[in-house]
Design a protein around this motif. Structure first.
Motif: not given
Lengths: 541, 252, 371
Positions: B174-175, B33-35, B7-10, B72-73
């Motif tokens: 992700l850290m 939001l973290i890309e 649902s999101t690219s983040a 995203g999921q």
């Protein structure tokens, strides 16, 4: 049917005629003479006649006859009551003239002829006494007579009951008599349905187990409207009884809860605020109980007058003894183990073994007798509820201890320091609180309260070296169930567990009930590891 | 595992997250939001909700409200810590927590991505690839000499390095790094910044830090938290100029 | 792969210790059977029984240590698993009595005849077969441990709370087994055993074999434990013990590690209990007493928790002292036991094995400085 009805209407009238007639026809002297002559069946009639005579002397004479104290003096055939006299020397009986009640000198048993009774006559006498005592000047005796009449439902007593009822001034005794009359009406075949229906209502309103028995018996022996009413009445009594049984269970539960509260509240302090697992807590309770024992022994020897308040004298001493032992334990063992709660558990378990063995060596392995003061024995009734004074006092005492502890924690400097040290030890130390002293006092306080619990438990449990062991697991359950570090949680936990235990007992039996409670708590801890009233937030971690 | 449509690219998506402890709101309608591939620094005064935010992301604390979606999921509000960790979120704690009764090498081996199930570990020996990876990490954190030392014997700085090594071994997408340079010397701080920049080439990183010079050395986008909500976002210079930030955090 | 799994984990000390246990298990029964009674090397029957008993206790101690020393769970209910294993064995032995009981009933054990049981309760069926009883000895304690552990570990009950739960469990079982209508002989339990696998339990050879079996079981438990602790599983397990939440953040399901060891340990305790019962000749509810479980914890503490050799040594030391003191100075025993709890926690947190290691390290250091 119509004949029966006629008879029923006539019955009270006939009874009155009979009473008046017998009193008129035969004076006491001839009644008594009839009593001592003839065979057993004549005597039976004579007893009945005497009983319905309305004479005041009838009761002592019948009592003497039943007890085998009624004699005929050989020399003059006078009927006398003989009692072993204190001053008359051996073998001599002090005599009273049965008819007049006057002193009739003494006589050896050989000079007297005992009037014999058998069991059937005793039964007749007992029944006769029941009606006689209905007129007794002593209200207690009257009440008892009415109550016994209710259970015996002796139709022949109806005659005596009516005048007694008319004469009765005391409302509650009157009530008992009305109930007794109703019970008799219900079991007598020849009373009218209208009378029976009224009687059903009276008995139903009484609402106890005896009433249910009467109604059930009535339902068996009648039919139609009355049977239906009796059945409905029995059902309604059953419901009332069930409600009272539940109330009784709640009461027992509260009573057990108060014991649990007393045992657990000290633990709630040491475990809840200090995080210390004190497996020797039960032994602190035991020390309190033994202090009570020692105090009673000492008072018995040196100040027997104070025996009635020995329990009250024991309270401060038990607090001091257990509290001092607690402080000693904290200073010598526990303070080295802060932050190692599992090690504390083991060390205090060892301590509990040592204390048990020490008490066993000093006082012996058997139970010690601790007596209850008179103001703690006996019981009274609230409706169908049986309340013993001992249990009532323990509940009051538990609540007092709880309230006092709450005040101490909230309103005194020690309480403030304790809470400060609990919440943030380094910070408390930094602002100048002597944390070691607070630790020792907190532990002493928890132990002292256990000592108080011991005084209370000495009244209802065996005082033996194993006394404490029986409570330690339960106490932990209460504290954990209620939520650690929350005194109100302990209160609610103790009461809830007490009541649940007592409600399970009738269905599952005492042992299985206890097992179920344990299993319930095991499952409960899984759901809410921090108890009913848990603190939330990051500081918990 | 259930997977919802992306649902999101983040990489990490927080929306309207609220956490309260007995009435006190540790997080208040926080969104973040973290890309993918991004490095973000989070600053804020004590009690701003930084640690609670980390707790929510890693599954230690359940939010009362709000969405937390990873990659995203994955709905992180429904998963437990172990599951979230295996999805690829690694966390370094504020207070260094290494396994004190294990050697440096065992610490890293435990962290190494791969085997987690108990029955597989019963018969497993470290593979050649795993040994190579351990050697590599040991050299990055410069602890080859201490690899057989017990965790308990390490100095504070060494523990910090070992924690970073464990993060590398875990190789997460992700850290989350909580105050990595607390208690380090200036030189060590500089090296840590270098390592994190290096790590950022292949991982997304969220750094919580008090040390402004360190945040400046990272040179990344900064989010300022205050009372559980986002106060400002932008480059360090931008947020430093924000009068509200100056008010609550940098002080006068 | 299995042999590698078993041997790589074991250090040299442990291997030697396992051989020592096996040697005891062979030599002691052999001396009892082969030496003439007059010989100085003859091991009398009571000593044989005592050593067999200690070996069972040592297995129980090892089981306790697996969960306490290596998972950090202070169990106060392991004697319950021991007793459950013992009861399973007791049921088998009761069924073997057959018609030789006092009442001569071929199916019902004496206590059931006495309590007017019309027929054998359903849960007694199958216990006339050894294989069935043997399976139950492992399954019953394991299933209980699985149920308790699954709930407790999943909801993250730890520390003191877990200890209290385990104690409540054994207490509940104690109360339950005291009941006559549970069908396990109530207060009196089960006794008067006759045969095991067709051999008389009273025979010297049977007793010797049971002693050997106890040693063999202990040796196998030591090897299995050593292998587990030495594996990567063991590394993870100890990490879970030391920092459980850290392990979760690394992606380990801490509860599954604890659960596996808890269930394994319960099974070990059950087998130990099953070997204990035919040697002692009785099983009754007092085996469930909370004090027994706590005493087992003390054996571990005395020997040295978190080591595999420690609990075995601790079980032997404490039980030898108990046998001696309860015979010679009975009133002193509880004082000594209580004091031991206190002394060990205050002064010997790592137990005898830890003390020995410490002394050796100090000696080495002194030698190093001297040289």
């Amino acid at each position: 049917m119509s004949q029966k009805r006629l008879l029923a209407w006539l019955l009270p009238f006939l009874a009155i005629v009979a009473v008046a007639g017998s009193a008129f026809a035969a004076d006491l002297g001839s009644l008594v003479t009839n009593l001592v002559t003839g065979g057993y069946s004549e005597r039976d009639d004579a007893i009945k006649a005497l009983a319905t005579s309305g004479e005041a002397r009838a009761a002592p004479i019948l009592q003497a006859l039943s007890a085998g104290d009624l004699y005929v003096r050989n020399s003059d055939k006078l009927v006398v009551i003989g009692k072993v006299s204190a001053s008359g020397g051996s073998g001599k009986l002090a005599l009273t003239d049965a008819v007049t009640g006057k002193d009739a000198g003494t006589a050896a048993e050989d000079d007297l002829d005992k009037v014999k009774v058998n069991n059937r006559l005793r039964g007749t006498i007992d029944a006769a006494m029941g009606s006689l005592t209905l007129m007794s000047p002593d209200p207690k005796v009257r009440r008892q007579a009415a109550e016994s009449l209710f259970t015996r439902r002796d139709a022949s007593a109806l005659a005596a009951l009516e005048p007694a009822l008319a004469a009765e001034k005391d409302d509650s005794i009157k009530r008992s008599m009305i109930e007794a009359r109703a019970a008799i009406v219900l079991t007598t075949p020849d009373t009218t349905p209208a009378q029976k229906l009224a009687a059903v209502a009276v008995v139903r309103d009484r609402g106890d187990r005896d009433a249910m028995a009467v109604l059930q018996a009535a339902a068996q022996s009648t039919n139609g409207e009355v049977k239906a009413a009796a059945l409905a009445g029995a059902e309604s009594v059953r419901n009332t009884l069930q409600a009272w049984t539940q109330a009784q269970n709640v009461w027992y539960g509260i009573s057990l809860g108060s014991v649990l509260l007393l045992a657990a509240i000290g633990l709630a302090i040491t475990f809840g605020t200090m995080g210390v697992i004190n497996m020797a807590h039960g032994e602190m309770v035991m020390l309190g109980a033994y202090t009570t024992f020692v105090v009673q022994q000492a008072l018995r020897s040196y100040a027997p007058g104070l025996n009635e308040i020995s329990v009250i004298i024991a309270l401060p001493l038990a607090f001091l003894v257990s509290g001092a032992v607690g402080v000693l334990i904290e200073r010598t063992i526990i303070r080295f183990l802060y932050g190692r709660s599992l090690d504390t558990l083991l060390a205090t378990w060892g301590l509990s073994l040592v204390l048990q063995q020490a008490v066993r060596s000093i006082f012996g392995p058997t139970n010690r007798e601790v007596s209850s003061p008179s103001w703690m024995s006996g019981s009274f009734h609230v409706g169908q509820l049986d309340v013993t004074y001992g249990r009532l006092w323990i509940i009051v005492f538990a609540l007092l201890v709880f309230a006092a502890l709450l005040l101490l924690l909230r309103k005194t400097p020690l309480g403030l320091y304790m809470r400060a040290v609990t919440q943030n030890r380094p910070m408390a130390a930094a602002v100048g609180i002597r944390t070691p002293r607070v630790d020792a006092l907190t532990f002493g306080l928890g132990s002292g309260i256990a000592g108080l619990a011991g005084v209370a438990l000495s009244q209802i449990d065996n005082v033996s070296p194993n006394l404490g062991q029986g409570y330690i697991i339960d106490s932990f359950m209460v504290v954990v169930f209620g939520g650690v570090g929350n005194l109100f949680g302990t209160l609610v936990g103790a009461t809830a567990l007490g009541i649940v235990n007592k409600f399970l007992e009738p269905y599952a039996g005492a042992v299985l009930g206890k097992i179920l409670v344990l299993v319930f708590i095991i499952l409960f801890i899984q759901r809410r590891p921090r108890g009913l009233f848990a603190l939330k937030g990051r500081s918990v971690e | 595992m259930k997977t919802a449509p992306r649902s999101t690219s983040a990489l990490l998506y927080l929306s309207g997250v609220t956490v309260s402890f007995d009435g006190f709101k540790a997080l208040n309608n926080l969104s973040l939001l973290i890309e993918p591939g991004e490095m973000r620094a989070i600053i804020g005064p004590n009690g701003a909700g930084k640690t609670t935010m980390m707790d929510v992301i890693t599954g230690k604390t359940r939010p009362d409200e709000g969405e937390v979606v990873f990659d995203g999921q994955a709905d992180l509000t429904k998963l437990d810590e172990a599951h979230i960790a295996t999805l690829g979120i690694g966390r370094k704690f504020q207070k260094p927590t290494v396994f004190e009764n294990h050697t440096v090498r065992d610490n890293l081996l435990l962290a190494l991505a791969g085997l987690r199930s108990w029955y597989k570990l019963l018969g497993a020996a470290p593979t050649r690839a795993e040994n190579n990876r351990l050697a590599e990490i040991l050299s990055i954190i410069r602890m080859e000499a201490q690899q057989h030392m017990l965790g308990a014997r390490l100095s504070h700085g060494q523990k910090q390095w070992l924690e970073i090594g464990m993060l590398l071994a875990q190789n997460p997408k992700l850290m989350l790094v909580d105050e990595p340079v607390a208690g380090m010397t200036d030189v060590e701080t500089e090296t840590t910044a270098q390592v994190l920049r290096e790590v950022n080439k292949s991982h997304s990183v969220v750094v919580v830090e008090h040390d402004m010079s360190f945040v400046r050395a990272l040179g990344v986008k900064v989010t300022v938290l205050h009372e559980g909500s986002m106060l400002a976002e932008g480059s360090l210079d931008q947020v430093s100029a924000d009068p509200r930030v100056v008010e609550v955090y940098l002080g006068r | 792969m299995i042999t590698r799994f078993l041997w790589t984990g074991m250090g040299r000390n442990l291997r030697l210790f396992v051989l020592l246990v096996l040697a005891v298990g062979i030599v002691v029964p052999a001396l009892n059977l082969l030496m003439p009674k007059t010989s100085a090397f003859y091991v009398p029957a009571y000593a044989l029984q005592l050593i067999g008993k200690y070996l069972c206790y040592a297995s129980l101690a090892l089981a306790v240590d697996l969960v306490w020393g290596f998972c950090g769970i202070l169990t106060l209910g392991h004697a319950a698993f021991f007793a459950l294993g013992g009861y399973c064995m007791g049921m088998y032995l009761m069924r073997q009595i057959g018609a030789r009981g006092v009442y001569g009933n071929p199916i019902l054990p004496d206590f059931m005849v006495f309590l007017n049981y019309p027929e054998l309760p359903w849960f007694w069926h199958g216990f006339n077969h050894f294989w069935f009883a043997a399976a139950m000895i492992v399954i019953v304690p394991s299933v209980l441990a699985l149920a308790l552990g699954w709930f407790a570990f999943r909801s993250r009950v730890t520390g003191v709370y877990l200890s209290i739960i385990t104690q409540a469990m054994t207490f509940a079982l104690l109360l339950a087994f005291f009941r006559n209508d549970m069908g396990f002989g109530g207060n009196n339990g089960m006794t008067d055993f006759k045969d095991i696998l067709g051999y008389s339990v009273q025979a010297d050879t049977t007793r010797a074999a049971l002693c050997f079996a106890s040693a063999l079981a202990l040796a196998i438990f030591l090897v299995i434990s050593g292998a587990i602790i030495g594996s990567r599983f063991g590394t993870a397990l100890i990490a879970v013990r030391d920092a459980e939440s850290r392990m979760r953040f690394l992606g380990y399901r801490a509860e599954t590690y604890k659960l596996f060891v808890f269930v394994l340990s319960a099974a070990m305790a059950g087998i130990a209990g099953a070997l204990y019962v035919p040697q002692i000749g009785i099983i009754n509810p007092s085996e469930f007493a909370p004090g027994n479980s706590i005493e087992a914890v003390l054996w571990v503490a005395v020997g040295g928790r978190g080591t595999l050799i420690g609990p075995v040594i601790g079980a032997f030391i404490v039980n030898f002292a108990k046998t001696y003191l309860t015979g010679a100075l009975p009133e002193v025993w509880l004082f000594a036991l209580g004091a031991l709890f206190i002394v060990v926690t205050l002064f010997l947190p790592k137990g005898v094995v830890g003390l020995w290691a410490q002394l050796r390290a100090r000696n080495l250091a002194r030698k190093a400085t001297a040289a």
